[in-house]
Design an enzyme around this catalytic site. Structure first.
Site, PDB file in Angstrom:
ATOM      1  N   HIS A   1      40.573 -34.527  83.692  1.00 36.17           N
ATOM      2  CA  HIS A   1      40.777 -35.728  84.515  1.00 36.17           C
ATOM      3  C   HIS A   1      40.799 -35.380  86.003  1.00 36.17           C
ATOM      4  O   HIS A   1      41.600 -35.910  86.756  1.00 36.17           O
ATOM      5  CB  HIS A   1      42.068 -36.449  84.108  1.00 36.17           C
ATOM      6  CG  HIS A   1      41.954 -37.140  82.779  1.00 36.17           C
ATOM      7  ND1 HIS A   1      41.339 -38.353  82.621  1.00 36.17           N
ATOM      8  CD2 HIS A   1      42.366 -36.772  81.543  1.00 36.17           C
ATOM      9  CE1 HIS A   1      41.374 -38.718  81.341  1.00 36.17           C
ATOM     10  NE2 HIS A   1      41.989 -37.763  80.661  1.00 36.17           N
TER      11      HIS A   1
ATOM     12  N   TRP B   1      47.506 -48.507  81.974  1.00 31.23           N
ATOM     13  CA  TRP B   1      46.223 -47.887  82.352  1.00 31.23           C
ATOM     14  C   TRP B   1      45.348 -49.002  82.886  1.00 31.23           C
ATOM     15  O   TRP B   1      45.203 -50.056  82.244  1.00 31.23           O
ATOM     16  CB  TRP B   1      45.569 -47.233  81.137  1.00 31.23           C
ATOM     17  CG  TRP B   1      46.364 -46.119  80.540  1.00 31.23           C
ATOM     18  CD1 TRP B   1      47.080 -46.151  79.382  1.00 31.23           C
ATOM     19  CD2 TRP B   1      46.525 -44.794  81.074  1.00 31.23           C
ATOM     20  NE1 TRP B   1      47.681 -44.921  79.171  1.00 31.23           N
ATOM     21  CE2 TRP B   1      47.357 -44.074  80.178  1.00 31.23           C
ATOM     22  CE3 TRP B   1      46.051 -44.146  82.218  1.00 31.23           C
ATOM     23  CZ2 TRP B   1      47.720 -42.742  80.391  1.00 31.23           C
ATOM     24  CZ3 TRP B   1      46.413 -42.820  82.426  1.00 31.23           C
ATOM     25  CH2 TRP B   1      47.227 -42.135  81.531  1.00 31.23           C
TER      26      TRP B   1
ATOM     27  N   ASP C   1      43.038 -38.996  88.955  1.00 28.33           N
ATOM     28  CA  ASP C   1      42.199 -39.034  87.749  1.00 28.33           C
ATOM     29  C   ASP C   1      40.748 -38.928  88.194  1.00 28.33           C
ATOM     30  O   ASP C   1      40.459 -38.791  89.384  1.00 28.33           O
ATOM     31  CB  ASP C   1      42.461 -40.313  86.930  1.00 28.33           C
ATOM     32  CG  ASP C   1      42.364 -40.024  85.430  1.00 28.33           C
ATOM     33  OD1 ASP C   1      41.300 -39.544  85.004  1.00 28.33           O
ATOM     34  OD2 ASP C   1      43.333 -40.258  84.705  1.00 28.33           O
TER      35      ASP C   1
ATOM     36  N   GLU D   1      43.431 -34.913  77.053  1.00 28.04           N
ATOM     37  CA  GLU D   1      41.989 -35.098  77.006  1.00 28.04           C
ATOM     38  C   GLU D   1      41.225 -34.133  77.915  1.00 28.04           C
ATOM     39  O   GLU D   1      40.517 -34.558  78.828  1.00 28.04           O
ATOM     40  CB  GLU D   1      41.659 -36.546  77.402  1.00 28.04           C
ATOM     41  CG  GLU D   1      42.317 -37.570  76.498  1.00 28.04           C
ATOM     42  CD  GLU D   1      42.078 -39.002  76.924  1.00 28.04           C
ATOM     43  OE1 GLU D   1      41.931 -39.856  76.048  1.00 28.04           O
ATOM     44  OE2 GLU D   1      42.070 -39.276  78.156  1.00 28.04           O
TER      45      GLU D   1
HETATM   46  C1  ACM Z   1      46.256 -40.906  77.546  1.00 23.68           C
HETATM   47  O1  ACM Z   1      46.225 -42.089  77.175  1.00 23.68           O
HETATM   48  N1  ACM Z   1      45.134 -40.234  77.731  1.00 23.68           N
HETATM   49  C2  ACM Z   1      47.512 -40.219  77.800  1.00 23.68           C
END
Ligand code: ACM
Length: 469
Positions: A206, A411, A131, A270
């Site tokens: 990312h 996350w 990322d 994104e």
């Molecule tokens: C994400 O939460 N951007 C997959």
């Protein structure tokens, strides 16, 4: 599980502990075998005063049965119940996602996560390896990915709110990466516990950590960016030169080789288009490819990744944004945005994994933020997870058959330590595992009672979970 009909004394040799279940000692008391008499997904376990016996229709079902046995034995004091269990999961994909980019976790810490997943019969670890804030996987021929891209100088303190000038940083470098050998070791460690590791290389957005290491992979090669020190979405995405596609071929081929899973997750979420809009190289490419809209560029990346991975015999999985482009039929969609996602992807015939940010994002607060450690936001209690309507849209039977499973997400922007990861994961992961297995849903009160009885097993593993209210 049927009601216990008796308690059997627990032989000393059947003390099961994290990381040792595949060794011979704990299994002396358990006879294990594959059988063609059971469906491939099913196992049968019986425990009586005379011993324990496990049969299953496949290696995967055998692992499920072993993990059930482990669950019964873990935290038991002196005796275990006599039971007869015949069981099989409803969902093939029972996943946990772990972001090791935003905060790196050591191999030992990932192994602990694997142990706790096995205890809950979860069978897929989705490892988010790359990322903007850190590149974590060794790629031969690109040493700077880990020498440079795996390290950021400092990290934002608190939320990314207010004016940029007011942001505070911790002044402490953060990073780390895995060698290919270490990752192969993790794959084997997980396999022995019935868990498949699916790697993610998030593209074409990312990617800032990779661009920090190799600016020539960006849209403006003269632009030197650093590994990102704040969260949110970066505008710096992959460029469209031949070098970029050569790089992706190398990365995806090597990742496919490290991880034997039949899938590679290619992200796809994104991805801002501002750099492509400003780039003359991107315009030239669009003419060459016959594209009229900048938004179509991402589809080229997705198709390229799918083609490269197909050469290694793999299918792509991607976040649901990729539905904006034409996709190979065998793409698996990971639905994270609530709304019509499940309906759209299954109507188009794609196998789909439920990973929505309403019920399965364990970076959300799990109680009143006033009394909780800093988290990204939101509120998803363990009760919300257990009682969730995961598929709120009316789907026909064909569409339902395309929902292959359920996954929780970790996350880690606001989880700097393994302890904080465990606090956010548990006990929500217990509720997710139950729903992913597909046991008939009971009332919350019934589940809460069983969850309280289950907590000593987490204690036995040393899991630092959030206590129930
Ligand atoms: C994400 O939460 N951007 C997959």
């Amino acid at each position: 599980m049927t009601d216990p009909i008796a308690l059997v004394p627990l032989p000393q040799s059947v003390i099961w502990s994290a990381g040792t279940w595949e060794t011979t000692a704990p299994w002396d008391e358990l006879s294990v075998g594959l059988t063609e008499d059971l469906p491939r997904t099913e196992y049968a376990l019986s425990i009586s005063p005379h011993g324990a016996n496990l049969t299953a229709g496949s290696e995967a079902a055998l692992a499920d049965g072993r993990n059930t046995f482990a669950q019964i034995v873990t935290g038991a004091h002196g005796s275990i119940p006599c039971v007869t269990i015949s069981d099989y999961p409803v969902h093939a994909w029972r996943g946990m996602h772990l972001d090791v980019s935003r905060h790196f976790r050591t191999v030992a810490e990932v192994e602990t996560m694997i142990d706790t997943m096995a205890l809950h019969r979860l069978n897929v670890l989705h490892l988010h390896l790359t990322d903007d804030q850190g590149w974590r996987v060794e790629i031969k021929g690109y040493p700077k990915l880990t020498e440079v891209g795996a390290w950021r100088d400092q990290t934002l303190v608190g939320h990314m709110s207010g004016q940029e000038e007011t942001w505070e940083f911790d002044g402490t470098p953060h990073g780390g990466s895995y060698t290919q050998e270490e990752l192969r070791g993790l794959v084997e460690y997980a396999r022995r516990r019935g868990i498949m590791i699916v790697p993610e290389v998030d593209l074409p957005g990312h990617m800032q950590a990779a661009l920090a290491a190799y600016p020539n992979l960006g849209n403006f090669p003269e632009q030197q960016v650093g590994v990102r020190e704040v969260w949110g979405i970066s505008d710096h995405v992959l460029g469209v030169s031949d070098e970029v596609f050569d790089f992706l071929r190398d990365v995806l081929t090597q990742v496919a080789d490290i991880f034997p899973a039949p899938y590679v997750h290619i992200g796809g979420d994104e991805c801002p288009r501002v750099e492509w809009e400003r780039s003359s190289a991107a315009r030239t490419r669009m003419n060459e490819w016959g594209l009229t809209r900048v938004s179509e560029i991402q589809g080229r990346f997705t198709q390229f990744a799918a083609d490269v991975l197909a050469e290694s015999g793999k299918r792509i999985i991607a976040w649901d944004e990729v539905l904006e482009s034409h996709l190979p039929d065998n793409t698996v969609i990971m639905n994270w945005r609530h709304g019509n996602g499940l309906k759209t992807s299954t109507a188009r015939g794609f196998q789909t994994i439920i990973a929505n940010n309403e019920h399965t994002y364990f970076d959300h607060y799990q109680a009143d933020p006033a009394h909780e450690p800093l988290a990204i936001g939101g509120l998803t209690t363990v009760k919300d997870v257990y009682t969730a309507e995961f598929s709120p849209h009316k789907l026909d039977d064909d569409q339902k058959s395309l929902l292959i499973g359920l996954q929780g997400q970790l996350w880690t922007e606001y989880m700097p330590t393994a302890e904080q990861v465990e606090y956010m994961a548990f006990p929500r992961m217990c509720a997710l595992a139950e729903r992913a297995w597909g046991s008939p849903q009971q009332s919350w009160d019934e589940f809460e009672e069983r969850l309280r009885a289950h907590l000593p097993r987490l204690d036995a593993f040393g899991v630092r979970y959030r206590p129930l209210d």
